[in-house]
Each structure stands twice: as structure tokens, then as C-alpha cells.
Write a protein that holds these residues in place. Structure first.
Motif, short mmCIF file in Angstrom:
data_model
loop_
_atom_site.label_atom_id
_atom_site.label_comp_id
_atom_site.label_asym_id
_atom_site.label_seq_id
_atom_site.Cartn_x
_atom_site.Cartn_y
_atom_site.Cartn_z
N GLY A 1 0.71 -1.36 0.06
CA GLY A 1 -0.05 0.11 -0.04
C GLY A 1 0.93 1.27 -0.22
N SER A 2 2.14 1.00 0.13
CA SER A 2 2.86 2.37 0.15
C SER A 2 2.97 2.93 -1.24
N PRO A 3 3.07 4.28 -1.52
CA PRO A 3 3.02 4.65 -2.96
C PRO A 3 4.63 4.84 -3.46
N LYS A 4 4.80 4.71 -4.66
CA LYS A 4 6.00 4.65 -5.22
C LYS A 4 6.72 5.69 -4.97
N LYS A 5 7.96 5.96 -4.56
CA LYS A 5 8.65 7.20 -4.12
C LYS A 5 10.08 7.66 -5.07
N THR A 6 9.99 6.66 -5.90
CA THR A 6 11.22 6.76 -6.85
C THR A 6 10.93 6.51 -7.98
N MET A 7 11.86 6.76 -9.16
CA MET A 7 11.82 6.21 -10.64
C MET A 7 13.26 6.02 -10.81
N PHE A 8 13.48 5.16 -11.91
CA PHE A 8 14.79 4.75 -12.42
C PHE A 8 14.82 5.63 -13.60
N ILE A 9 15.91 6.43 -14.26
CA ILE A 9 16.33 7.00 -15.39
C ILE A 9 17.46 6.51 -15.96
N ARG A 10 17.74 6.56 -17.26
CA ARG A 10 18.92 6.30 -17.70
C ARG A 10 19.76 7.33 -17.98
N VAL A 11 20.92 7.69 -17.45
CA VAL A 11 21.74 8.81 -17.22
C VAL A 11 23.08 8.39 -17.72
N ASP A 12 23.69 8.68 -18.83
CA ASP A 12 25.05 8.22 -19.32
C ASP A 12 25.51 6.85 -19.56
N GLY A 13 24.31 6.04 -19.77
CA GLY A 13 24.39 4.56 -19.91
C GLY A 13 24.27 3.73 -18.84
N GLU A 14 24.03 4.37 -17.62
CA GLU A 14 23.53 3.97 -16.48
C GLU A 14 22.14 4.46 -15.81
N LEU A 15 21.46 3.28 -14.97
CA LEU A 15 20.29 3.47 -14.65
C LEU A 15 20.56 4.32 -13.00
N ARG A 16 19.75 5.50 -13.16
CA ARG A 16 20.02 6.20 -11.79
C ARG A 16 18.47 6.11 -11.10
N GLN A 17 18.67 5.89 -9.69
CA GLN A 17 17.22 6.00 -9.23
C GLN A 17 17.09 7.46 -8.59
N VAL A 18 16.11 8.17 -8.87
CA VAL A 18 15.85 9.52 -8.71
C VAL A 18 14.38 9.37 -7.53
N ASN A 19 14.63 10.13 -6.37
CA ASN A 19 13.54 10.16 -5.42
C ASN A 19 12.75 11.44 -5.79
N PHE A 20 11.27 11.07 -5.95
CA PHE A 20 10.42 12.15 -6.24
C PHE A 20 10.72 13.48 -5.40
N ASP A 21 10.76 13.30 -4.03
CA ASP A 21 11.04 14.39 -3.55
C ASP A 21 12.21 15.25 -3.51
N HIS A 22 12.93 14.68 -4.34
CA HIS A 22 14.26 15.79 -4.47
C HIS A 22 14.13 16.38 -6.14
N ILE A 23 12.86 16.04 -6.71
CA ILE A 23 12.84 16.62 -7.96
C ILE A 23 12.27 18.00 -8.05
N LEU A 24 12.91 18.99 -8.46
CA LEU A 24 12.20 20.42 -8.60
C LEU A 24 11.24 20.42 -9.84
N TYR A 25 11.87 20.19 -10.93
CA TYR A 25 10.88 20.33 -12.19
C TYR A 25 11.70 19.50 -13.18
N VAL A 26 10.80 19.25 -14.25
CA VAL A 26 11.52 18.51 -15.36
C VAL A 26 11.43 19.32 -16.51
N GLU A 27 12.39 19.46 -17.52
CA GLU A 27 12.32 20.44 -18.59
C GLU A 27 12.49 19.49 -19.97
N GLY A 28 11.58 19.64 -20.61
CA GLY A 28 11.55 18.89 -21.96
C GLY A 28 12.53 19.58 -23.07
N MET A 29 13.09 18.66 -23.73
CA MET A 29 13.88 19.05 -24.91
C MET A 29 13.35 18.64 -26.18
#
Length: 239
Positions: free
Chosen positions: A130-158
Motif C-alpha cells: 500500500g505504500s506509494p512509489k517514491k522513486t523512479m529509474f532513469i538512464r543517465v550516461d548509460g547507467e540507471l539512476r534512481q531518483v527520489n520524487f521528493d528531490h525533483i524540482l522540475y522536469v524540462e522537456g527538450m
């Protein structure tokens, strides 16, 4: 951890046979089905989701890149192809790995271990019922990085990628994803898209001026007309 359920999708029967032999030799994998028809694979997957898909890219009717966008949420992908020029595209859909034919078993098992680590990490994140998902994985420079939602300020689309602006990171984390995919991955109660190119974390907003410009981090972002009503409704409900 339970065995990783998987399928093979490749229009070349010999390639399927090779991958089947590799899966049989790999104890952590459990083969559910093999397909030489990508459309048939998609139909089957809608009723029988699996953890992992080994998928060729160049296939008739529905190619692997197209199929990857239609898979059930959470399905991991390892691409198998004879064409290395597809490597860049494979990272756009956050593929776990890209195996170039002819595939050697040592490369195959290394890719499987990547998938195993990723699945294990995701299970740990979601282990509390029942605990909500708190992180997501993104691929950065060929590696998967786990990013905590609480630490994201904003996402910028290019044009062909997005930048995650994260507290504590000296530079934005750049990855090949669409804004739509990012929007679907972030919790809607804390993140909102405010224009075509920006998604913001609502509780990180410092100020909203009379022109509906949002001040967040070091950025000033304008709320455009298409997103104005939803944003104003949020602001009204949180006065």
C-alpha cells in the motif's frame, strides 16, 4: 527473488532458438513463451504480463521500437538486433540493455544481471504493501539512476530528451524520454505539467506572480493557456 518471467520476440527462428538455449542455461530466468510474430506477442502480453522481454528491433508489421511503446507498464526490455545504429533509439525507451547479434552468452548474462538488479530495486521500493512509489529509474550516461520524487524540482522537456532538475545534483540529469512518459511516471498529486516543456513539483513552488509565472529553483516558468485551468484550480484549492 522469484524467477524473472520472460518472453522472446524475434522474427528469425534461429535467433529464437539461440535465445531459448541461453534462457534455459540461466537459472534466474523463466521462459513463458517465444514469438516470431510481434503482433501476436503484443496480444499475448495484454493477458500475460511478464517481467522481461528479449526483443528484436527490425521486424515486419510491428517493429521492436513500436512494440516497446505498447508493452504493459513495468515490462523491462533487452533489445537484440544485428543493427548497432538502433542503440541510441533503445535508450529512448529506457531499455535495460542492447545486445548486438551474434549474441554471446557472456553478454547475455550481463544484460540479465542488469535487469535482475533493476527489478530487485523496484521490488524493495514497493515492498511495503500500500505504500506509494517514491522513486523512479532513469538512464543517465548509460547507467540507471534512481531518483527520489521528493528531490525533483522540475522536469524540462527538450527536443529528443528531458532534463530532471534535482536538488543536490550539480547538473540536470539528462535522459532520453518523452514528456508524456515522464508525466505518466510521476505522482499526479505532487507534480503538474504547466506548459508543453515543463512539469513542476507543486510543493517546491516559491511564488506565483500575477502573470501566472512560477518561481521554482532558479527558474521562472510561465503557465500556458492549455494548462491554466488545472493550475488555477490547484492554487484555489490550496489557498
Amino acid at each position: 527473488m522469484s524467477p524473472i518471467t520472460c518472453i522472446i520476440v524475434d522474427d528469425e527462428p534461429l535467433a529464437v532458438k539461440l535465445l531459448e538455449s541461453f534462457v534455459t542455461r540461466t537459472p534466474q530466468l523463466q521462459l513463458e513463451h517465444s514469438f516470431t510474430d510481434s503482433v501476436e506477442a503484443l496480444t499475448w502480453l495484454k493477458e500475460h504480463p511478464v517481467n522481461l522481454t528479449f526483443m528484436d528491433i527490425q521486424m515486419p508489421d510491428l517493429n521492436g521500437m513500436e512494440l516497446s511503446h505498447m508493452l504493459p507498464e513495468g515490462t523491462k526490455i533487452i533489445f537484440t538486433t544485428a543493427f548497432k545504429e538502433y542503440a541510441f533509439e533503445s535508450y529512448e525507451v529506457n531499455a535495460v540493455d542492447f545486445l548486438l547479434k551474434p549474441i554471446r552468452y557472456n553478454k547475455f548474462i550481463a544484460a540479465v544481471e542488469k535487469a535482475e538488479r533493476l527489478i530487485s530495486l523496484e521490488l524493495k521500493v514497493e515492498s511495503v504493501e500500500g505504500s506509494p512509489k517514491k522513486t523512479m529509474f532513469i538512464r543517465v550516461d548509460g547507467e540507471l539512476r534512481q531518483v527520489n520524487f521528493d528531490h525533483i524540482l522540475y522536469v524540462e522537456g527538450m527536443k529528443d530528451y528531458v532534463r530532471f532538475h534535482v536538488e543536490g545534483e550539480p547538473h540536470p540529469l539528462t535522459t532520453h524520454m518523452t514528456m508524456k512518459a515522464v508525466e505518466e511516471s510521476l505522482p499526479t498529486d505532487t507534480f503538474m505539467r504547466i506548459n508543453r516543456s515543463y512539469i513542476v513539483r507543486l510543493d517546491k513552488i516559491r511564488t506565483v506572480d500575477r502573470n501566472l509565472c512560477v518561481y521554482i529553483g532558479d527558474e521562472i516558468i510561465r503557465v500556458t493557456d492549455a494548462y491554466r485551468e488545472a493550475f488555477e484550480s490547484y492554487c484555489s484549492g490550496n489557498c
